[in-house]
Design a protein around this motif. Sequence first.
Motif, PDB file in Angstrom:
ATOM      1  N   GLY A   8      -5.960  -1.293   4.402  1.00  0.00           N
ATOM      2  CA  GLY A   8      -6.096  -2.540   4.561  1.00  0.00           C
ATOM      3  C   GLY A   8      -6.824  -3.173   2.881  1.00  0.00           C
ATOM      4  N   ASN A   9      -6.126  -4.054   2.446  1.00  0.00           N
ATOM      5  CA  ASN A   9      -6.653  -4.247   1.211  1.00  0.00           C
ATOM      6  C   ASN A   9      -7.091  -5.626   0.916  1.00  0.00           C
ATOM      7  OD1 ASN A   9      -6.584  -4.092  -1.739  1.00  0.00           O
ATOM      8  ND2 ASN A   9      -4.472  -4.711  -2.045  1.00  0.00           N
ATOM      9  N   SER A  10      -7.925  -6.018   1.964  1.00  0.00           N
ATOM     10  CA  SER A  10      -8.666  -7.338   1.784  1.00  0.00           C
ATOM     11  C   SER A  10     -10.003  -7.263   1.691  1.00  0.00           C
ATOM     12  CB  SER A  10      -8.142  -8.292   3.234  1.00  0.00           C
ATOM     13  OG  SER A  10      -8.581  -9.721   2.864  1.00  0.00           O
ATOM     14  N   ILE A  11     -10.982  -8.230   2.104  1.00  0.00           N
ATOM     15  CA  ILE A  11     -12.235  -8.221   1.771  1.00  0.00           C
ATOM     16  C   ILE A  11     -12.893  -6.830   2.140  1.00  0.00           C
ATOM     17  CG2 ILE A  11     -14.448  -9.749   1.945  1.00  0.00           C
ATOM     18  CD1 ILE A  11     -11.722 -10.928   0.593  1.00  0.00           C
ATOM     19  N   ALA A  12     -12.851  -6.529   3.286  1.00  0.00           N
ATOM     20  CA  ALA A  12     -13.648  -5.264   3.997  1.00  0.00           C
ATOM     21  C   ALA A  12     -13.014  -3.963   3.006  1.00  0.00           C
ATOM     22  CB  ALA A  12     -13.452  -5.119   5.326  1.00  0.00           C
ATOM     23  N   GLY A  13     -11.920  -3.980   2.510  1.00  0.00           N
ATOM     24  CA  GLY A  13     -11.357  -2.985   1.797  1.00  0.00           C
ATOM     25  C   GLY A  13     -11.999  -2.796   0.621  1.00  0.00           C
ATOM     26  N   ILE A  14     -12.219  -3.993  -0.025  1.00  0.00           N
ATOM     27  CA  ILE A  14     -12.694  -4.286  -1.524  1.00  0.00           C
ATOM     28  C   ILE A  14     -14.387  -3.787  -1.358  1.00  0.00           C
ATOM     29  CG2 ILE A  14     -13.492  -5.848  -3.174  1.00  0.00           C
ATOM     30  CD1 ILE A  14     -10.361  -5.198  -3.056  1.00  0.00           C
ATOM     31  N   GLY A  15     -15.013  -4.256  -0.147  1.00  0.00           N
ATOM     32  CA  GLY A  15     -16.338  -4.001  -0.177  1.00  0.00           C
ATOM     33  C   GLY A  15     -16.179  -2.479  -0.055  1.00  0.00           C
ATOM     34  N   CYS A  16     -15.463  -1.918   0.761  1.00  0.00           N
ATOM     35  CA  CYS A  16     -15.617  -0.385   0.851  1.00  0.00           C
ATOM     36  C   CYS A  16     -15.403   0.341  -0.360  1.00  0.00           C
ATOM     37  CB  CYS A  16     -14.437   0.019   1.929  1.00  0.00           C
ATOM     38  SG  CYS A  16     -14.640   1.817   2.306  1.00  0.00           S
ATOM     39  N   ILE A  17     -14.457  -0.220  -1.301  1.00  0.00           N
ATOM     40  CA  ILE A  17     -14.374   0.415  -2.607  1.00  0.00           C
ATOM     41  C   ILE A  17     -15.614   0.353  -3.579  1.00  0.00           C
ATOM     42  CG2 ILE A  17     -13.196   0.004  -4.854  1.00  0.00           C
ATOM     43  CD1 ILE A  17     -10.737  -0.907  -3.415  1.00  0.00           C
ATOM     44  N   LYS A  25     -18.632   8.163  -8.052  1.00  0.00           N
ATOM     45  CA  LYS A  25     -18.202   7.785  -9.178  1.00  0.00           C
ATOM     46  C   LYS A  25     -16.684   8.244  -9.369  1.00  0.00           C
ATOM     47  CE  LYS A  25     -21.567   4.977 -10.467  1.00  0.00           C
ATOM     48  NZ  LYS A  25     -21.903   3.887  -9.952  1.00  0.00           N
ATOM     49  N   THR A  26     -16.401   9.534  -8.828  1.00  0.00           N
ATOM     50  CA  THR A  26     -15.265  10.259  -9.095  1.00  0.00           C
ATOM     51  C   THR A  26     -14.585  10.587  -7.985  1.00  0.00           C
ATOM     52  OG1 THR A  26     -16.601  12.322  -8.795  1.00  0.00           O
ATOM     53  CG2 THR A  26     -16.386  11.336 -10.958  1.00  0.00           C
ATOM     54  N   GLY A  27     -14.795  10.708  -6.560  1.00  0.00           N
ATOM     55  CA  GLY A  27     -14.098  10.804  -5.475  1.00  0.00           C
ATOM     56  C   GLY A  27     -12.817  10.183  -5.535  1.00  0.00           C
ATOM     57  N   THR A  28     -11.589  10.566  -5.165  1.00  0.00           N
ATOM     58  CA  THR A  28     -10.124   9.883  -5.288  1.00  0.00           C
ATOM     59  C   THR A  28     -10.508   8.944  -3.759  1.00  0.00           C
ATOM     60  OG1 THR A  28      -9.631  11.597  -3.943  1.00  0.00           O
ATOM     61  CG2 THR A  28      -9.042  11.581  -6.263  1.00  0.00           C
ATOM     62  N   ILE A  29      -9.828   7.587  -4.259  1.00  0.00           N
ATOM     63  CA  ILE A  29      -9.951   6.567  -3.264  1.00  0.00           C
ATOM     64  C   ILE A  29      -8.328   6.092  -3.431  1.00  0.00           C
ATOM     65  CG2 ILE A  29     -10.456   4.258  -2.698  1.00  0.00           C
ATOM     66  CD1 ILE A  29     -13.121   4.740  -4.256  1.00  0.00           C
ATOM     67  N   THR A  30      -7.721   6.219  -2.070  1.00  0.00           N
ATOM     68  CA  THR A  30      -6.406   5.455  -1.745  1.00  0.00           C
ATOM     69  C   THR A  30      -6.488   4.374  -1.036  1.00  0.00           C
ATOM     70  OG1 THR A  30      -5.360   7.523  -2.288  1.00  0.00           O
ATOM     71  CG2 THR A  30      -4.092   5.911  -1.202  1.00  0.00           C
ATOM     72  N   VAL A  31      -6.023   3.370  -1.183  1.00  0.00           N
ATOM     73  CA  VAL A  31      -5.882   2.100  -0.480  1.00  0.00           C
ATOM     74  C   VAL A  31      -4.291   1.778   0.069  1.00  0.00           C
ATOM     75  CG1 VAL A  31      -6.010  -0.370  -0.231  1.00  0.00           C
ATOM     76  CG2 VAL A  31      -7.873   0.952  -1.358  1.00  0.00           C
ATOM     77  N   ILE A  32      -4.329   1.570   1.285  1.00  0.00           N
ATOM     78  CA  ILE A  32      -2.902   1.205   2.006  1.00  0.00           C
ATOM     79  C   ILE A  32      -2.952  -0.070   2.172  1.00  0.00           C
ATOM     80  CG2 ILE A  32      -1.296   1.605   3.748  1.00  0.00           C
ATOM     81  CD1 ILE A  32      -2.117   4.330   2.376  1.00  0.00           C
ATOM     82  N   ILE A  74      -1.472   1.801  -2.424  1.00  0.00           N
ATOM     83  CA  ILE A  74      -0.094   1.834  -1.998  1.00  0.00           C
ATOM     84  C   ILE A  74       0.442   0.551  -1.233  1.00  0.00           C
ATOM     85  CG2 ILE A  74       1.275   3.176  -0.484  1.00  0.00           C
ATOM     86  CD1 ILE A  74      -0.261   5.500  -0.708  1.00  0.00           C
ATOM     87  N   TYR A  75       1.108  -0.236  -2.087  1.00  0.00           N
ATOM     88  CA  TYR A  75       1.568  -1.867  -1.545  1.00  0.00           C
ATOM     89  C   TYR A  75       2.736  -1.487  -0.504  1.00  0.00           C
ATOM     90  CZ  TYR A  75      -1.426  -3.777  -4.843  1.00  0.00           C
ATOM     91  OH  TYR A  75      -2.706  -4.232  -5.485  1.00  0.00           O
ATOM     92  N   GLY A  76       2.732  -2.600   0.263  1.00  0.00           N
ATOM     93  CA  GLY A  76       4.152  -2.731   1.266  1.00  0.00           C
ATOM     94  C   GLY A  76       4.190  -1.685   2.224  1.00  0.00           C
ATOM     95  N   LYS A  77       3.209  -0.981   2.603  1.00  0.00           N
ATOM     96  CA  LYS A  77       3.472   0.085   3.476  1.00  0.00           C
ATOM     97  C   LYS A  77       2.296  -0.057   4.572  1.00  0.00           C
ATOM     98  CE  LYS A  77       5.791   3.104   0.821  1.00  0.00           C
ATOM     99  NZ  LYS A  77       5.886   4.632  -0.107  1.00  0.00           N
ATOM    100  N   LYS A  78       2.466   0.342   5.893  1.00  0.00           N
ATOM    101  CA  LYS A  78       1.520  -0.005   6.825  1.00  0.00           C
ATOM    102  C   LYS A  78       1.100   1.615   7.471  1.00  0.00           C
ATOM    103  CE  LYS A  78       2.081  -4.654   8.086  1.00  0.00           C
ATOM    104  NZ  LYS A  78       2.809  -5.538   8.710  1.00  0.00           N
ATOM    105  N   ALA A  79       0.015   1.680   7.874  1.00  0.00           N
ATOM    106  CA  ALA A  79      -0.429   2.911   8.683  1.00  0.00           C
ATOM    107  C   ALA A  79       0.160   2.784  10.017  1.00  0.00           C
ATOM    108  CB  ALA A  79      -1.995   3.100   8.750  1.00  0.00           C
ATOM    109  N   GLU A  80       0.634   3.790  10.513  1.00  0.00           N
ATOM    110  CA  GLU A  80       1.232   3.920  12.077  1.00  0.00           C
ATOM    111  C   GLU A  80       0.469   4.677  12.910  1.00  0.00           C
ATOM    112  OE1 GLU A  80       5.433   4.222  12.473  1.00  0.00           O
ATOM    113  OE2 GLU A  80       5.415   2.092  12.241  1.00  0.00           O
ATOM    114  N   LYS A  81      -0.244   5.782  12.402  1.00  0.00           N
ATOM    115  CA  LYS A  81      -0.664   6.759  13.311  1.00  0.00           C
ATOM    116  C   LYS A  81      -2.077   7.295  12.313  1.00  0.00           C
ATOM    117  CE  LYS A  81       0.221  10.086  16.890  1.00  0.00           C
ATOM    118  NZ  LYS A  81      -0.376  11.206  16.618  1.00  0.00           N
ATOM    119  N   LEU A  82      -3.079   7.417  13.377  1.00  0.00           N
ATOM    120  CA  LEU A  82      -4.175   8.078  12.510  1.00  0.00           C
ATOM    121  C   LEU A  82      -4.592   9.396  13.452  1.00  0.00           C
ATOM    122  CD1 LEU A  82      -7.028   8.209  11.287  1.00  0.00           C
ATOM    123  CD2 LEU A  82      -7.821   6.579  12.780  1.00  0.00           C
TER     124      LEU A  82
END
Lengths: 410, 146
Positions: A8-17, A25-32, A74-82
């Motif tokens: 999720g790339n909205s407000i909570a996602g940005i707060g999380c980043i 400062k260095t761990g890899t971060i990916t946003v769906i 990663i734009y335009g894709k959705k998470a289906e299963k966790l």
Amino acid sequence: MSDYLIIGNSIAGIGCIEGIRSVDKTGTITVISGENHAAYGRPLISYFLEGKTDLDHMNYRSPDFYENMGVDVIYGKKAEKLDPEKGEILLDSGETIPFGKVCVSTGSSPFVPPFEGLDTVESKFSFMTLDDALAIDAVADESKRVLIVGAGLIGLKCAEGLKNRVKEITVCDLAERVLSSILDTECAALMQKHLEENGIKFLLGDSAVSFDRDKAVMKSGKTVEFDILILAVGVRPNTSLVADAGGEVNRGIIVDGRMATTLKNVYAAGDCTEGEDISLGQKRVLAILPNAYMQGHAAGVSMAGGEESFNNAIPMNSIGFFGFHAMTAGTYEGDLYEDKTEDSIKRLFTKDDLLKGFIIIGKEERAGIYTSLIREKTPLSSLNFEILKQSATTAAFSPDLRRKKFGGMV
Amino acid sequence: MKRVYVNEEWCLGCHLCEYNCAFANSGLTDMAYALKGKPIFPRIHIEGNEKVTYAVSCRHCTDPICVKSCIAGALSVSEGVITVDRDKCVGCLTCVLVCPYGALSPSEDGIMQKCELCLKNSCGEPACVTGCPNKAIVYEERGAAN
């Protein structure tokens, strides 16, 4: 493998980043990002329709934000299963992304009741996303009659955004009043009057039951003809990723103050969650932007091994229509103090020596002072409530408290 | 970081800080032309009760709830100073709803304005401080606000 995965790339996602990067400062971060847009101020979509902002100014952060933060999106894709055991997310594209820790910030989706004949309506929209706003923007013109189903925050902001662009707007709602989730009857009537004076028509206590192309048949038997239909009945938290993986979910995903879910290495934040409303003393979905950011930030710090709890959430809204604002916070229980004029209402609710909630319409100056008393659970006996109830002012505080708040010197 | 602080005991409640603030942020060079006969929209204001008066302006909190709550991402922190991007702000007043100090208010056009310590206007240092006749308002380093 991403150390941190954010769905999720909205407000909570940005707060999380921003929370993660305040610790790591260095761990890899990916946003769906299901939406094909950089994070934008979601509530701005009505201001976009209104012409008060534009695509260049809706970005929630600067254009180089993700790059500066070292984030892959990663734009335009959705998470289906966790899969929390394996530490993997399956995307709708078929890819699998392994992660160290994940934050589910999937927001909510419009709830569309199964209206009879809805499939015969050509021009119908929800009003949750920038793409919704762009689609409405493309069809709105001064020949169009708009029917909005739902007189809540989303429906009415949409009405305001479209007012000067279309021929007429009718808003219907099964509830007897506008903004029924945040206003009581009298306050709602004041806001409704203002909206009507600005040309919005209402059918309240009556809602659409079926549709036939450009016609809605109401519960009362009335019919409403329209060219554009906006469905703003309500929203539902997107909880399925966590629920399907066996995490505890009520209406929203259950989280603690650190935003941890009941699943290992799985955190959640924003409109998809259910946290403690301290003014109510119960868990509930608090789908408001400030909470989304603060939950996201707390989740990010926690995921990165830091200490941050978000445990003073309350419902709070500032919502204005045509220059007339309503502010609400907390819960409306306890003793009532009221101050009314023809075009303003202030209602303060107190209980157990605490301010529990308020509704203020028309006189919103310094309302944050009231809000902070609710959030901080300040005992009213520690200040001069006679002064405070008349006006939101720190002059009602004891000199000691004021000294502390304003920085020590007096 | 340096912030604006007010000594309640020395504040006369004269409101000069409000006028100096409005003038410093007017972009004009003539004070009478800028302010005379017009409603003013200062970024500092006098509050008080029968015993005490004091001026209130942004505390530039280290953990600012206004920034976290801004629906437009229009409020941001740069080197400790909280500023508002007036091109992004839509005047929703959420910052007014959350600021515990009552330090934000809308400008004449409904878009938010706030104390930015006169760092960007022609004054260059807080005009409320330089113009305070009783030196009740000071600009100094005292550590973090809440």
